[in-house]
Design an enzyme around this catalytic site. Structure first.
Site, short mmCIF file in Angstrom:
data_model
loop_
_atom_site.label_atom_id
_atom_site.label_comp_id
_atom_site.label_asym_id
_atom_site.label_seq_id
_atom_site.Cartn_x
_atom_site.Cartn_y
_atom_site.Cartn_z
N LYS A 224 0.85 -1.18 0.00
CA LYS A 224 0.00 0.00 0.00
C LYS A 224 0.89 1.24 0.00
O LYS A 224 1.74 1.41 0.88
CB LYS A 224 -0.90 0.03 1.23
CG LYS A 224 -2.17 -0.78 1.11
CD LYS A 224 -3.08 -0.47 2.29
CE LYS A 224 -4.40 -1.19 2.20
NZ LYS A 224 -5.28 -0.86 3.34
N ARG A 322 -8.40 -8.44 3.46
CA ARG A 322 -7.38 -7.47 3.85
C ARG A 322 -7.96 -6.24 4.54
O ARG A 322 -7.29 -5.60 5.35
CB ARG A 322 -6.55 -7.05 2.63
CG ARG A 322 -5.38 -6.14 3.00
CD ARG A 322 -4.41 -5.91 1.87
NE ARG A 322 -3.34 -5.03 2.29
CZ ARG A 322 -2.29 -4.70 1.54
NH1 ARG A 322 -2.17 -5.20 0.32
NH2 ARG A 322 -1.36 -3.89 2.00
#
Length: 445
Positions: A224, A322
Site C-alpha cells: 500500500k 485485507r
C-alpha cells in the site's frame, strides 16, 4: 451484502491451512539468546495461529558515489534471525528481520536493479542511517551510484507538493527504468517512496527499509502506497509491492518512546482480529515490548509480519479479507484528518479508534464485555490514547467517515469485532443506532 461478506471471509479463513508464507531461520541463535527468547516467546508461534472467523519545506538533496562510503566491513556471519516470505507468485518478496542488518551489504545489493539508486528519507532519519545505507549499497560494488532526497519529517508533509520533490530529484538525476528507489524511514517515507516508484516512468524497482515499529509491523509490508488529501487520509495512491523489506531491529534504539508506542497499536490489532494467542502473549509481555527487550520486540515484529503476509497473499488488493487489517482505522483516520495531520501519530489515532470499534461491537451484542475491557486495558497499558481528542464532535466524525475508502455505494463499511477473541467482520450491515451511540459516548457534542 452481509451474506456475501461472510462468504468471502469464510472462504479466506478456510484457506489459512494452506499457509501463504514461509518462515526461514538462516542460522542458529546463541545459547544465551535462545534462553532469553524462550522466556517470553511461545515455543511454536506458527501452530498457535488462529484464523479469521467469518461472519512546506524544501527537500535537501545529495549525491553519493562508492568512493565516499565510510570504512566498514560486513559481519562474518549473517545476523538475519528470520525471513518471512510474502507469497505473491512472481512478485513474491522476503522480509528480513534481525539486528544489525544494515551492516550486511549483500542483503540490499541482491535486490537492486541497475546501477542507479535513489534513497528517499527525511531530516530525522538521514543523519542516523543514510551514510550506513549508502555504504551497504556501494560496498565492493563500485558501479553503483547513490542519489538521495531528504524530505521534511512528519505526516503533514505526506502530500503532493512533497512527493513532487522525489520526482524532481529522479528527473534531474536522469534516472531510468532500471533504477531502484529505497525508502529509508517510517510509514510516511515508505508510503511516499513506494507511490513515487509506482508512478515514475510507470514503475521502477523499490526497496523498503522501515525504521519505526509502525512501519516494521505494518506499513512496509503489503504494497500500500500513497499520500493524503486535505479531505481524507491515504485517498491517493497505488498498490505496488517492494522487492524486499529489510528490518534492522537496531534502528528501534533511536526511536522515541512515543513513536514506539504508536507502533504497538498495529501489533495489538493482529491479535484482536485473527490471532488470539498472539494477543494473549502481548498481554503478558507488553512491559517487555515497551522496555525494548530485544527478543520480545523481535517476536512482536515477526508475528505481525507473518499475519500481514498471510492476509496480503490471500487478498492483495483489499477486496475483503485485507480490509480487516483496518480495525479502528476508520475512526482513527477521522481523528487524524479532523485534528490535522501530524497532531496525533497514526498509531495514537488507531488506538482510540480501536477502543471505539470495540465499544460499538459490544453495543451490537457481537462481543462480550471482557473483550471490550481487554482491548481498552492493553492499549492503556501501552500508554496510548483510549478516547478521541477534544474537538472531535459527532458531526465531524460523520462528515469525515463519509469519504473513507471503505465506503461503497454510499454505505459506510466498518471492521468490527465479533465472536470470541480473534474474530471480526468487515460489513456495512449493522444497526446505525450502535454507531450513533458510540460516537455520542466518545465525542464532544
Amino acid at each position: 451484502m452481509a451474506a456475501a461478506a461472510s462468504s468471502l471471509l469464510a472462504a479466506a479463513a478456510s484457506s489459512s491451512s494452506r499457509a501463504a508464507i514461509s518462515v526461514r531461520r538462516p542460522r542458529a541463535a546463541s545459547a544465551a539468546a535462545a534462553a532469553a527468547a524462550a522466556a517470553s516467546i511461545p515455543s511454536s508461534s506458527r501452530t498457535s495461529f488462529t484464523p479469521l472467523r467469518a461472519s512546506p519545506a524544501r527537500a535537501l538533496r545529495s549525491r553519493v558515489v562508492a568512493s565516499a562510503a565510510p570504512a566498514m566491513e560486513p559481519p562474518a556471519v549473517s545476523r538475519v534471525s528470520t525471513v518471512v516470505d510474502v507469497d505473491l507468485g512472481d512478485r513474491s518478496y522476503p522480509i528480513y528481520i534481525g539486528p544489525g542488518l544494515l551492516d550486511e551489504p549483500d542483503l540490499l545489493q541482491r535486490h537492486v536493479i541497475g546501477k542507479r539508486v535513489l534513497v528517499v528519507t527525511n531530516t530525522t532519519v538521514a543523519p542516523l542511517y543514510l551514510e550506513k545505507v549508502t555504504w551497504a549499497l556501494t560496498h565492493q560494488n563500485p558501479n553503483v551510484s547513490v542519489e538521495s532526497v531528504i524530505l521534511p519529517d512528519g505526516e503533514k508533509y505526506k502530500d503532493m507538493d512533497t512527493l513532487m520533490k522525489v520526482f524532481d530529484k529522479a528527473v534531474e538525476s536522469r534516472l531510468d527504468r532500471r533504477c531502484t528507489f529505497v525508502a529509508l524511514g517510517g510509514g510516511v517515507i515508505g508510503d511516499m517512496c513506494g507511490f513515487a516508484a509506482a508512478a515514475f516512468l510507470r514503475g521502477v524497482n523499490f526497496i523498503q527499509i522501515p525504521t519505526t515499529l509502525m512501519a516494521q509491523v505494518d506499513s512496509s509490508v503489503g504494497g500500500k502506497t500513497g499520500i493524503n488529501h486535505p479531505l481524507g487520509k491515504n485517498l491517493i495512491g497505488a498498490f505496488y509491492q517492494p522487492q524486499c523489506v529489510l528490518i534492522d531491529t537496531e534502528t528501534l534504539n533511536t526511536l522515541p518512546d512515543r513513536e514506539l508506542a504508536s507502533g504497538v497499536a498495529e501489533v495489538v490489532k493482529y491479535g484482536l482480529i485473527r490471532d488470539a494467542p498472539f494477543f494473549e502473549w502481548q498481554e503478558k509481555n507488553m512491559a517487555a515490548i515497551l522496555a525494548r527487550e530485544p527478543s520480545a520486540l523481535t517476536y512482536a515484529i515477526k508475528r505481525s509480519c507473518e499475519n500481514k503476509a498471510e492476509v496480503v497473499a490471500q487478498d492483495e488488493k483489499e477486496s475483503g479479507l485485507r480490509a480487516t487489517l483496518n480495525l479502528g482505522h476508520t475512526f482513527g483516520h477521522a481523528i487524524e484528518t479532523g485534528l490535522g495531520y501530524g497532531e496525533w501519530l497514526h498509531g495514537e489515532a488507531v488506538a482510540a479508534g480501536t477502543v471505539m470499534a470495540a465499544d460499538m461491537s459490544y453495543r451490537l451484542g457481537w462481543i462480550d464485555e471482557s473483550i471490550k475491557k481487554r482491548t481498552f486495558d492493553i492499549l492503556d497499558q501501552a500508554k496510548l490514547p483510549v478516547t478521541p481528542p477534544k474537538g472531535m464532535t459527532v458531526e465531524k466524525f460523520r462528515n469525515i467517515m463519509a469519504v473513507d475508502k471503505k465506503v461503497a455505494d454510499g454505505l459506510l463499511r466498518l471492521i468490527l469485532l465479533k465472536g470470541p477473541l480473534g474474530g471480526c467482520v468487515f460489513t456495512g450491515e449493522y444497526d446505525r443506532k450502535a454507531l450513533d451511540e458510540t460516537l455520542r459516548a466518545f465525542c464532544d457534542n
